[in-house]
Design a protein around this motif. Sequence first.
Motif, mmCIF file in Angstrom:
data_model
loop_
_atom_site.group_PDB
_atom_site.id
_atom_site.type_symbol
_atom_site.label_atom_id
_atom_site.label_comp_id
_atom_site.label_asym_id
_atom_site.label_seq_id
_atom_site.Cartn_x
_atom_site.Cartn_y
_atom_site.Cartn_z
ATOM 1 N N PRO A 155 -5.221 16.553 -34.441
ATOM 2 C CA PRO A 155 -5.682 17.379 -33.322
ATOM 3 C C PRO A 155 -5.662 18.841 -33.750
ATOM 4 C CG PRO A 155 -4.043 15.779 -32.592
ATOM 5 C CD PRO A 155 -4.038 15.746 -34.096
ATOM 6 N N ALA A 156 -6.336 19.685 -32.978
ATOM 7 C CA ALA A 156 -6.466 21.089 -33.364
ATOM 8 C C ALA A 156 -5.885 22.015 -32.306
ATOM 9 C CB ALA A 156 -7.937 21.440 -33.591
ATOM 10 N N VAL A 157 -5.327 23.127 -32.773
ATOM 11 C CA VAL A 157 -4.886 24.212 -31.889
ATOM 12 C C VAL A 157 -5.749 25.425 -32.224
ATOM 13 C CG1 VAL A 157 -3.012 25.747 -31.226
ATOM 14 C CG2 VAL A 157 -2.532 23.343 -31.749
ATOM 15 N N VAL A 186 -8.368 18.294 -23.615
ATOM 16 C CA VAL A 186 -8.078 19.663 -24.034
ATOM 17 C C VAL A 186 -7.107 20.293 -23.047
ATOM 18 C CG1 VAL A 186 -10.101 20.567 -22.811
ATOM 19 C CG2 VAL A 186 -9.125 21.878 -24.703
ATOM 20 N N GLN A 187 -6.151 21.047 -23.583
ATOM 21 C CA GLN A 187 -5.175 21.759 -22.757
ATOM 22 C C GLN A 187 -5.254 23.251 -23.057
ATOM 23 O OE1 GLN A 187 -1.049 20.114 -22.598
ATOM 24 N NE2 GLN A 187 -1.794 18.718 -24.178
ATOM 25 N N GLN A 234 -5.446 23.437 -26.991
ATOM 26 C CA GLN A 234 -5.147 22.298 -27.852
ATOM 27 C C GLN A 234 -6.177 21.212 -27.596
ATOM 28 O OE1 GLN A 234 -0.992 21.027 -27.939
ATOM 29 N NE2 GLN A 234 -1.638 18.882 -27.881
ATOM 30 N N VAL A 235 -6.869 20.757 -28.647
ATOM 31 C CA VAL A 235 -7.878 19.702 -28.541
ATOM 32 C C VAL A 235 -7.292 18.428 -29.139
ATOM 33 C CG1 VAL A 235 -10.230 18.983 -29.095
ATOM 34 C CG2 VAL A 235 -9.715 21.412 -28.740
ATOM 35 N N ASP A 236 -7.015 17.449 -28.277
ATOM 36 C CA ASP A 236 -6.351 16.215 -28.709
ATOM 37 C C ASP A 236 -7.369 15.123 -28.985
ATOM 38 O OD1 ASP A 236 -3.467 16.776 -28.606
ATOM 39 O OD2 ASP A 236 -3.831 17.131 -26.484
ATOM 40 N N ALA A 237 -7.953 15.169 -30.164
ATOM 41 C CA ALA A 237 -8.921 14.146 -30.562
ATOM 42 C C ALA A 237 -8.799 13.915 -32.053
ATOM 43 C CB ALA A 237 -10.334 14.592 -30.213
ATOM 44 N N PRO A 238 -9.018 12.675 -32.519
ATOM 45 C CA PRO A 238 -8.981 12.422 -33.959
ATOM 46 C C PRO A 238 -10.003 13.294 -34.686
ATOM 47 C CG PRO A 238 -8.971 10.358 -32.738
ATOM 48 C CD PRO A 238 -9.253 11.445 -31.742
#
Length: 369
Positions: free
Chosen positions: A126-128, A162-163, A181-185
């Motif tokens: 995931p990405a920040v 996304v948060q 924060q993007v919570d994806a593979p």
Amino acid sequence: MIELEFSEQIAALRATFDDIRSVIDIDRLRTDIADLNEQAGAPDLWDDSERAQKVTSELSHRQSELARIVSIESRLDDLEVLVELANAEGDQESADEATAELASITKVLGDLEVHTLLNGEFDVRPAVITIRSGAGGVDAADFAEMLLRMYLRWAEQHNYPVQVLDVGYAEEAGIKSATIQVDAPYAFGTLSVEAGTHRLVRMSPFNSAGKRQTSFAAVEVVPLIEQTESIEVPENDIRVDVFRSSGPGGQSVNTTDSAVRITHLPTGTVVSCQNEKSQIQNRAAAMRVLQSRLLLLQREQEAATKKELAGVITASWGDQMRSYVLAPYQMVKDLRTNYEVNNPSQVFDGDLDGFIAAGIRWRKQAPQD
């Protein structure tokens, strides 16, 4: 008489498809799915909700990947039959359908080919994303908020969770900074090409004289660390400040001092989180982002890849990677890949896939320092 000559195009698509299959390793993919299915079927799976969500999310991602491969293979077979039918019967409707399907499969394979390039150490994470306003005053703060909306819309269009972890509002308009924060593979591998300095040129709505204004914003992208990973952060290396969350214009969001700001003293890294109502939850989220940044910094130093993975982003002249021009003409152009579009409003509304795909291909071909 209709005669479609698609044999060379279809042969090229099959060659690309075979290359993709070999990179993805279908047998390994099926083995992973079987293993994840077994974990998902465990009676005690939801005793640990965070682990359960990770297993089910990974299973869904792998199943979708396999289904996409199977679908493309089937569509290529059907396309050949459709072309033969159109040529045999001279049917314009079948010819139009075959032409449209060829274009569709070409795009799908192009997207999948880009995905196979995401094989870096952190790409699967995931990405920040952190956005900071740069030179340009109020226009820069407004531009930073436009970029924040752009990335939120992009995630929404892809159904990625996304948060918004933190937003620091500017006094007059826009934002000083924001962290999401993007919570994806593969979110990090995909979005990491967005890191750098973005430049906006427009007739400023904040300038009474209506002059053209240039402003800048910096975008930082780091991978989120796994819960099982640990990077030691001694308590005496950090300063924790607690404050009241606030919205635009200084309006209070929470009635308690629940927002948390953590400063890592040795590196000067600062992380804030005000998304949760609980101070404890905000502290935990901020610590995880801090650890992610410190882990990336550590790996960059070890592998001497700081320039490649993060770089020094100054958010000013001479360092921009993409220009968004709204006046005197309309264009968004990536200065690394030369990919451009003439519809900035569409880009600001989240249509970034073309820029991201071009960036991933450029990164793979760029000389390694």
